[in-house]
Design an enzyme around this catalytic site. Structure first.
Site, PDB file in Angstrom:
ATOM      1  N   ASN A 232      -3.951   8.046   4.692  1.00 52.73           N
ATOM      2  CA  ASN A 232      -3.696   7.468   6.016  1.00 52.73           C
ATOM      3  C   ASN A 232      -2.317   7.267   6.101  1.00 52.73           C
ATOM      4  O   ASN A 232      -1.384   6.967   5.297  1.00 52.73           O
ATOM      5  CB  ASN A 232      -4.145   5.743   5.588  1.00 52.73           C
ATOM      6  CG  ASN A 232      -4.268   5.085   7.011  1.00 52.73           C
ATOM      7  OD1 ASN A 232      -4.970   5.251   7.877  1.00 52.73           O
ATOM      8  ND2 ASN A 232      -3.221   3.933   6.994  1.00 52.73           N
ATOM      9  N   GLU A 233      -2.006   7.665   7.418  1.00 55.09           N
ATOM     10  CA  GLU A 233      -0.605   7.757   7.787  1.00 55.09           C
ATOM     11  C   GLU A 233       0.271   8.233   6.737  1.00 55.09           C
ATOM     12  O   GLU A 233       1.363   7.342   6.217  1.00 55.09           O
ATOM     13  CB  GLU A 233      -0.301   6.469   8.479  1.00 55.09           C
ATOM     14  CG  GLU A 233      -0.917   6.043   9.796  1.00 55.09           C
ATOM     15  CD  GLU A 233      -0.449   4.822  10.492  1.00 55.09           C
ATOM     16  OE1 GLU A 233       0.290   4.131   9.551  1.00 55.09           O
ATOM     17  OE2 GLU A 233      -0.913   4.545  11.603  1.00 55.09           O
TER      18      GLU A 233
ATOM     19  N   GLU B 165      -2.674  -8.511   7.218  1.00 51.12           N
ATOM     20  CA  GLU B 165      -2.792  -8.073   8.686  1.00 51.12           C
ATOM     21  C   GLU B 165      -3.858  -8.961   9.544  1.00 51.12           C
ATOM     22  O   GLU B 165      -4.256  -8.633  10.351  1.00 51.12           O
ATOM     23  CB  GLU B 165      -3.227  -6.699   8.880  1.00 51.12           C
ATOM     24  CG  GLU B 165      -1.988  -5.897   8.380  1.00 51.12           C
ATOM     25  CD  GLU B 165      -2.414  -4.266   8.386  1.00 51.12           C
ATOM     26  OE1 GLU B 165      -1.467  -3.699   8.668  1.00 51.12           O
ATOM     27  OE2 GLU B 165      -3.697  -3.884   8.418  1.00 51.12           O
ATOM     28  N   LYS B 166      -3.626 -10.256   8.962  1.00 47.19           N
ATOM     29  CA  LYS B 166      -4.778 -11.304   9.547  1.00 47.19           C
ATOM     30  C   LYS B 166      -4.200 -11.705  11.004  1.00 47.19           C
ATOM     31  O   LYS B 166      -4.983 -12.144  11.698  1.00 47.19           O
ATOM     32  CB  LYS B 166      -5.051 -12.538   8.765  1.00 47.19           C
ATOM     33  CG  LYS B 166      -3.669 -13.421   8.222  1.00 47.19           C
ATOM     34  CD  LYS B 166      -4.222 -14.369   7.234  1.00 47.19           C
ATOM     35  CE  LYS B 166      -3.057 -14.987   6.866  1.00 47.19           C
ATOM     36  NZ  LYS B 166      -2.139 -14.305   5.962  1.00 47.19           N
ATOM     37  N   PHE B 167      -2.833 -11.421  11.360  1.00 46.14           N
ATOM     38  CA  PHE B 167      -2.542 -11.795  12.625  1.00 46.14           C
ATOM     39  C   PHE B 167      -2.414 -10.441  13.575  1.00 46.14           C
ATOM     40  O   PHE B 167      -2.043 -10.637  14.613  1.00 46.14           O
ATOM     41  CB  PHE B 167      -1.246 -12.533  12.785  1.00 46.14           C
ATOM     42  CG  PHE B 167      -1.418 -13.901  12.069  1.00 46.14           C
ATOM     43  CD1 PHE B 167      -2.242 -14.651  12.408  1.00 46.14           C
ATOM     44  CD2 PHE B 167      -0.635 -14.235  10.862  1.00 46.14           C
ATOM     45  CE1 PHE B 167      -2.478 -16.070  11.851  1.00 46.14           C
ATOM     46  CE2 PHE B 167      -0.731 -15.562  10.352  1.00 46.14           C
ATOM     47  CZ  PHE B 167      -1.737 -16.308  10.917  1.00 46.14           C
ATOM     48  N   HIS B 168      -2.906  -9.424  13.012  1.00 48.60           N
ATOM     49  CA  HIS B 168      -3.126  -8.212  13.852  1.00 48.60           C
ATOM     50  C   HIS B 168      -4.587  -8.283  14.295  1.00 48.60           C
ATOM     51  O   HIS B 168      -5.575  -8.632  13.871  1.00 48.60           O
ATOM     52  CB  HIS B 168      -3.113  -7.108  12.843  1.00 48.60           C
ATOM     53  CG  HIS B 168      -2.969  -5.586  13.699  1.00 48.60           C
ATOM     54  ND1 HIS B 168      -3.771  -5.076  14.346  1.00 48.60           N
ATOM     55  CD2 HIS B 168      -1.833  -4.783  13.607  1.00 48.60           C
ATOM     56  CE1 HIS B 168      -3.578  -4.025  14.982  1.00 48.60           C
ATOM     57  NE2 HIS B 168      -2.399  -3.722  14.508  1.00 48.60           N
TER      58      HIS B 168
ATOM     59  N   GLU C  13      -6.066   5.306  16.005  1.00 48.73           N
ATOM     60  CA  GLU C  13      -5.639   3.726  16.053  1.00 48.73           C
ATOM     61  C   GLU C  13      -4.820   3.360  16.991  1.00 48.73           C
ATOM     62  O   GLU C  13      -3.912   4.169  17.445  1.00 48.73           O
ATOM     63  CB  GLU C  13      -4.971   3.270  14.536  1.00 48.73           C
ATOM     64  CG  GLU C  13      -5.742   3.559  13.140  1.00 48.73           C
ATOM     65  CD  GLU C  13      -4.892   3.137  12.216  1.00 48.73           C
ATOM     66  OE1 GLU C  13      -3.772   2.422  12.261  1.00 48.73           O
ATOM     67  OE2 GLU C  13      -5.334   3.386  11.001  1.00 48.73           O
TER      68      GLU C  13
ATOM     69  N   TRP D 230       3.481  -6.805  13.204  1.00 50.78           N
ATOM     70  CA  TRP D 230       4.478  -6.130  12.218  1.00 50.78           C
ATOM     71  C   TRP D 230       5.856  -6.032  12.806  1.00 50.78           C
ATOM     72  O   TRP D 230       6.512  -5.366  12.412  1.00 50.78           O
ATOM     73  CB  TRP D 230       4.250  -4.738  11.360  1.00 50.78           C
ATOM     74  CG  TRP D 230       3.336  -3.962  12.446  1.00 50.78           C
ATOM     75  CD1 TRP D 230       1.898  -3.631  12.278  1.00 50.78           C
ATOM     76  CD2 TRP D 230       3.834  -3.042  13.221  1.00 50.78           C
ATOM     77  NE1 TRP D 230       1.663  -2.950  13.361  1.00 50.78           N
ATOM     78  CE2 TRP D 230       2.546  -2.146  13.857  1.00 50.78           C
ATOM     79  CE3 TRP D 230       4.955  -2.464  13.646  1.00 50.78           C
ATOM     80  CZ2 TRP D 230       2.694  -1.327  14.832  1.00 50.78           C
ATOM     81  CZ3 TRP D 230       5.160  -1.578  14.738  1.00 50.78           C
ATOM     82  CH2 TRP D 230       4.049  -1.010  15.342  1.00 50.78           C
TER      83      TRP D 230
ATOM     84  N   ARG E 121       0.976  -1.108  -0.167  1.00 48.55           N
ATOM     85  CA  ARG E 121       0.023   0.079  -0.067  1.00 48.55           C
ATOM     86  C   ARG E 121       0.860   1.382   0.130  1.00 48.55           C
ATOM     87  O   ARG E 121       1.952   1.110   0.103  1.00 48.55           O
ATOM     88  CB  ARG E 121      -1.007  -0.063   1.363  1.00 48.55           C
ATOM     89  CG  ARG E 121      -0.206  -0.045   2.573  1.00 48.55           C
ATOM     90  CD  ARG E 121      -1.006  -0.076   3.694  1.00 48.55           C
ATOM     91  NE  ARG E 121      -0.203   0.156   4.870  1.00 48.55           N
ATOM     92  CZ  ARG E 121      -0.911  -0.027   6.115  1.00 48.55           C
ATOM     93  NH1 ARG E 121      -2.362  -0.057   6.317  1.00 48.55           N
ATOM     94  NH2 ARG E 121       0.169  -0.168   7.262  1.00 48.55           N
TER      95      ARG E 121
HETATM   96  C1  GAL Z   1      -1.361   1.395  10.838  1.00 45.41           C
HETATM   97  C2  GAL Z   1      -2.219   1.511   9.628  1.00 45.41           C
HETATM   98  C3  GAL Z   1      -3.574   0.667   9.512  1.00 45.41           C
HETATM   99  C4  GAL Z   1      -2.957  -0.720   9.934  1.00 45.41           C
HETATM  100  C5  GAL Z   1      -2.330  -0.517  11.186  1.00 45.41           C
HETATM  101  C6  GAL Z   1      -1.716  -2.026  11.832  1.00 45.41           C
HETATM  102  O1  GAL Z   1      -0.429   1.963  10.676  1.00 45.41           O
HETATM  103  O2  GAL Z   1      -2.692   3.093   9.372  1.00 45.41           O
HETATM  104  O3  GAL Z   1      -3.941   0.510   8.432  1.00 45.41           O
HETATM  105  O4  GAL Z   1      -1.913  -1.203   9.076  1.00 45.41           O
HETATM  106  O5  GAL Z   1      -1.300   0.093  11.355  1.00 45.41           O
HETATM  107  O6  GAL Z   1      -1.078  -1.936  13.096  1.00 45.41           O
END
Ligand code: GAL
Length: 685
Positions: A163-164, A368-371, A320, A328, A125
C-alpha cells in the site's frame, strides 16, 4: 524469483474490465473493524450505490497470520463469498503494508531507521526497512499462501500489492540498508574509482579506497555529497520496488491470469512511477485533493495526467480519494456538496476507469476515525452517503466510457531523477520545488483549455505538437539530443530556467548554461540570479507578445541571445529591456526559454502563443473560465465531459450532435447549463 514472473500478464487487465462491464466504483472495505452483523448492511448499501469493486484486507496481516505461520484466511474467505454473492469483485490486498506485532517482536531489525539514526517503532504502519530480507521473505510467504488459498475464488479480480510504497518510509538508514547500498553500488559502478568519479569525491576529501567504506548519506555536519544522496534516492526507490516485485512475482506464478497493481500515492517524490508502472498490469493511484486549496482540482489533475502517462494512455484506477474530509492535514476541509462528484468525474475525464475511495465505512476507532467514509459515522442517512450512492448510480449508467481514451497534443516532461536532484540542498535557490513549478506550467495550460500528458523525457515525443519542460534540472546528453531533434523535426518546445544543468551524477554540463540545450534554445547563461524571498520584477511582452504584461519572481538569468529573440523582457529599473522569455526558430521547429518564473498572466501569454503556433486545439473553444472540457473516445463512443470548477453557473454551447449521456431519455443537447460544481457527460451522435 523468476524474472519472467516480473512481467505483466498480457490481457490480465482486460479480463478485469470485461468482468466489471463498466466503470469500477467502490473503495477500501475493512469489515474486520466491524461486528459481523454490519456486513449485511454494507452489502445492501453497496448494491444500492452500485459498488462493483472493493479493496479488501490492506491492513489485515495480523488477522490472517496472528502468530508465525498460523495462517487463517477463513474470515476473508467468507467476506469474498459474500461479495461474490452480491456481484462485487475483490481487489484483494496482499496484506503486507503493516507488519504484525509478532514479526516485530521476533525481528526488531526490520524496523526502519531515519537519517538521524532514530528507530521508528511499530504502532503506526509501514514500519519496515525496504531492504530487510526478513520482511521481504515473510511478505512473499504471505502472498504465496494467500494466492494459493484464493486462486480459484470467483470474487478475486485484482491483486493489490502493499500500500502506497514510500509514503511513510522513503528510505531507511539501518546497517542492513547500508550493506545493501554497498552491494548496489558495486553492481552499478564495478570499480570504486568509477564511483569516486561519479560522486566527485575529491571534493571535501571523500575519496573512497573501497566500496566497504561507503555509508548511506545519513545526517552529517553539513550537506552530504549530493551525488551520493541522489544515488541513495535511486537505491531506496529500487529497494521499495524489489519489495513489490518479491510479492508480484509470487502472484504471477500462482495466479497468472489475475492482474496485479499497487496504489501509488499521487505527488509522492520517493517512488518513480514511470519506472514502476511498466511492471504493473494496470496503474492505480491515490489522490487527496485539498478543498482548502485555491484551485483544488489542479494538483489532482497533474497526478491523473501523470498516472495516465505512465502507461501510455491506458485506463487507470483512482484507487483512493476521500469521500469528504481527510484527517491528516492540519485543518481538514470537507468536500462541499457536489465537489466529490465533480472531482470524481474529473478523474474519469482524465482517463480513469475506476473511481474508488478510502474507505467504505468510516472507522469507529483507530487513527483514521475522523477521516470521512462512504458510509459516515452518521450512517446512510447522511449527505455524504447520498452523494456517494448517486455517483455510483450515475457512473454505472455510462458503461460505454469503459476503455475509451484521452488523447492530448501537449506533453509536460517529468523525470523523477531530475526531481530528486532538483531538490537537493546546496542549490542557488531553495525555492525551485518540482511540484510547485510543474503547477506553474500546468495551471495556465489548463486555463487555456488544453489537455496534457505528463511523460518522461524518454517518451515518444513525436506524438506531441508541444512539449513543455518545467525546470528539468538533470538532463542526460542523450535526452537533450532527443529534445533537440524533436524541435529540429518541427516540434515546439518550452523549457524553463534551471533545466539541462547537470548530468545523471549531478555534475554540471560545462560551457555556459543550459549547456546541452544551448543550441536548440539559442541562449547562453553565465550566472543564475535567484531572487530574494518576496522580490518581484515587472516584465512586459515584446514582438508578437507586445502589450502582454506580467510579474516575475524567484529567479533571473542574465541571458545572452545566441539566435533567440525576446518575447518578454524585464521592465524593472535595474534590468530594463533584458530578455526574460525567448523564442528560437530551430530547424523546422520552435524552442522557447523562460529564464524566470512568470505569474499566471505572463504564463498564459507565453504558453497561449506556443499553443497557438503549434496548432494545438482545446477540446472546446470559448469555454468560460474555470470550466474544463475533455474528450474520451474509443469503441464505446466519443464522450465530452464538462466540469464546472467554479462556484458560478455557466452555459456552454456545443458544436455538432450530442446527447446527454446521464439522461435516461437520451435528450439531444446543443447548450449545456452547468450549475456551480456541475458536470455534464455528453455522447457524440
Ligand atoms: C492513504 C492510505 C489509506 C488511508 C488514507 C487516508 O494514504 O493508503 O490507507 O490511510 O490515506 O487518507
Amino acid at each position: 524469483m523468476d524474472v519472467n514472473d516480473l512481467n505483466p500478464a498480457p490481457g490480465a487487465a482486460s479480463r478485469l474490465w470485461r468482468g466489471l462491464g463498466g466503470l469500477a466504483f467502490g473503495g477500501d472495505y475493512n469489515p474486520e473493524q466491524w461486528p459481523a452483523e454490519t456486513r449485511a448492511e454494507d452489502l445492501r448499501l453497496m448494491a444500492e450505490a452500485k459498488v462493483n469493486l472493493v479493496t479488501v484486507g490492506v491492513f489485515a496481516w495480523a488477522r490472517v497470520e496472528p502468530v508465525r505461520d498460523a495462517y487463517d484466511f477463513s474470515y476473508f474467505e467468507k467476506v469474498l463469498d459474500d461479495l461474490h454473492a452480491h456481484g462485487i469483485t475483490a481487489d484483494l490486498a496482499t496484506m503486507t503494508a503493516s507488519p504484525p506485532p509478532w514479526l516485530v517482536h521476533e525481528h526488531p531489525e526490520i524496523l526502519p531507521v531515519t537519517a538521524e539514526g532514530a528507530v521508528l517503532g511499530p504502532g503506526g504502519r509501514q514500519h519496515f526497512c525496504p531492504s530487510s530480507p526478513v520482511y521481504r521473505e515473510r511478505a512473499a510467504m504471505l502472498a504465496e499462501r494467500l494466492a494459493t488459498h484464493f486462486r480459484d475464488h470467483p470474487a478475486l479480480g485484482l491483486w493489490h500489492v502493499g500500500n502506497e510504497y514510500g509514503c511513510h518510509i522513503a528510505a531507511c538508514y539501518c546497517e542492513v540498508s547500508a550493506a545493501a547500498f554497498r552491494r548496489w553500488l558495486r553492481e552499478r559502478y564495478d570499480d570504486v574509482d568509477a564511483l569516486n568519479d561519479a560522486w566527485s569525491t575529491d571534493f571535501w576529501s571523500q575519496r573512497y579506497a573501497s566500496f566497504d567504506h561507503v555509508r548511506p548519506p545519513a545526517l552529517a555536519p553539513t550537506f552530504p555529497n549530493p551525488a551520493q544522496q541522489l544515488d541513495y534516492m535511486r537505491f531506496s526507490d529500487q529497494e521499495l520496488r524489489a519489495c513489490f516485485e518479491a510479492e508480484a512475482s509470487v502472484l504471477r506464478r500462482v495466479t497468472p491470469g489475475v492482474p496485479v497493481t499497487t496504489n501509488f500515492l499521487g505527488g509522492l517524490k520517493s517512488v518513480d512511477v514511470f519506472e514502476w508502472a511498466p511492471g504493473l498490469d494496470v496503474a492505480a493511484v491515490d489522490c487527496y485533493a485539498d478543498p482548502h486549496d485555491e484551485r483544488p482540482h489542479l494538483a489532482p489533475g497533474l497526478v491523473y495526467d501523470t498516472i495516465r502517462g505512465s502507461r501510455g494512455g491506458e485506463p487507470w484506477i483512482l484507487m483512493e480519494q476521500a469521500p469528504s474530509a481527510v484527517n491528516w492535514r492540519a485543518r481538514n476541509a470537507v468536500k462541499q456538496p457536489g465537489r466529490m462528484r465533480l472531482w470524481s468525474w474529473q478523474a474519469v475525464a482524465h482517463g480513469a476507469d475506476a473511481v474508488m475511495f478510502f474507505q467504505w465505512r468510516q472507522s469507529r476507532g483507530g487513527a483514521e476515525k475522523f477521516h470521512s467514509g462512504m458510509v459516515p459515522h452518521a450512517g446512510a442517512d447522511s449527505r455524504v452517503y447520498r452523494e456517494i450512492a448517486a455517483l455510483g448510480q450515475e457512473l454505472a449508467s455510462v458503461p460505454g466510457l469503459l476503455g475509451t481514451r484521452v488523447r492530448n497534443q501537449v506533453a509536460i516532461l517529468l523525470d523523477w531523477n531530475s526531481w530528486w536532484a532538483l531538490e537537493l540542498d546546496s542549490h542557488p535557490s531553495a525555492g525551485v520545488r518540482q511540484a510547485e513549478r510543474l503547477l506553474d506550467h500546468y495551471g495556465p495550460l489548463h486555463d487555456l483549455g488544453v489537455g496534457v500528458d505528463v511523460v518522461p523525457p524518454s517518451a515518444d515525443l513525436g506524438a506531441y505538437a508541444l512539449v513543455v519542460a518545467p525546470n528539468l534540472y538533470l538532463l542526460s546528453t542523450e535526452d537533450a539530443e532527443r529534445l533537440t531533434s524533436y524541435v529540429a523535426g518541427g516540434g515546439a518546445l518550452v523549457v524553463s530556467f534551471f533545466s539541462g544543468i547537470v548530468d545523471q551524477h549531478d555534475r554540471v554540463h560545462l560551457g555556459g548554461y543550459p549547456a546541452p540545450l544551448r543550441e536548440v534554445l539559442g541562449v547562453r547563461v553565465e550566472e543564475f540570479c535567484p531572487a530574494a524571498e518576496h522580490e518581484t520584477f515587472a516584465v512586459r511582452g515584446c514582438g508578437a507578445l507586445e502589450g502582454a504584461e506580467g510579474v516575475a519572481d524567484l529567479w533571473r538569468e542574465d541571458l545572452q541571445l545566441t539566435g533567440a529573440e525576446p518575447e518578454f523582457v524585464f521592465d524593472s529599473a535595474d534590468w530594463a529591456g533584458r530578455p526574460a522569455v525567448t523564442r528560437h526558430e530551430f530547424g523546422a521547429g520552435v524552442a522557447r526559454y523562460l529564464s524566470t518564473r512568470l505569474d499566471e498572466t505572463g504564463m498564459r501569454a507565453v504558453l497561449g502563443r506556443a499553443v497557438a503556433e503549434a496548432g494545438v486545439r482545446p477540446a472546446l473553444q470559448g469555454l468560460p473560465a474555470g470550466v474544463e472540457a475533455a474528450v474520451r473516445s474509443g469503441d464505446g463512443g466519443t464522450f465530452l465531459i464538462l466540469l464546472n470548477h467554479t462556484g458560478d453557473k455557466h452555459e456552454v454551447r456545443l458544436d455538432g450532435e450530442w446527447t446527454d449521456a446521464l439522461d435516461p431519455a437520451d435528450a439531444r443537447v446543443s447548450t449545456v447549463a452547468l450549475p456551480p460544481a456541475g458536470v455534464a457527460v455528453l455522447r457524440a451522435g
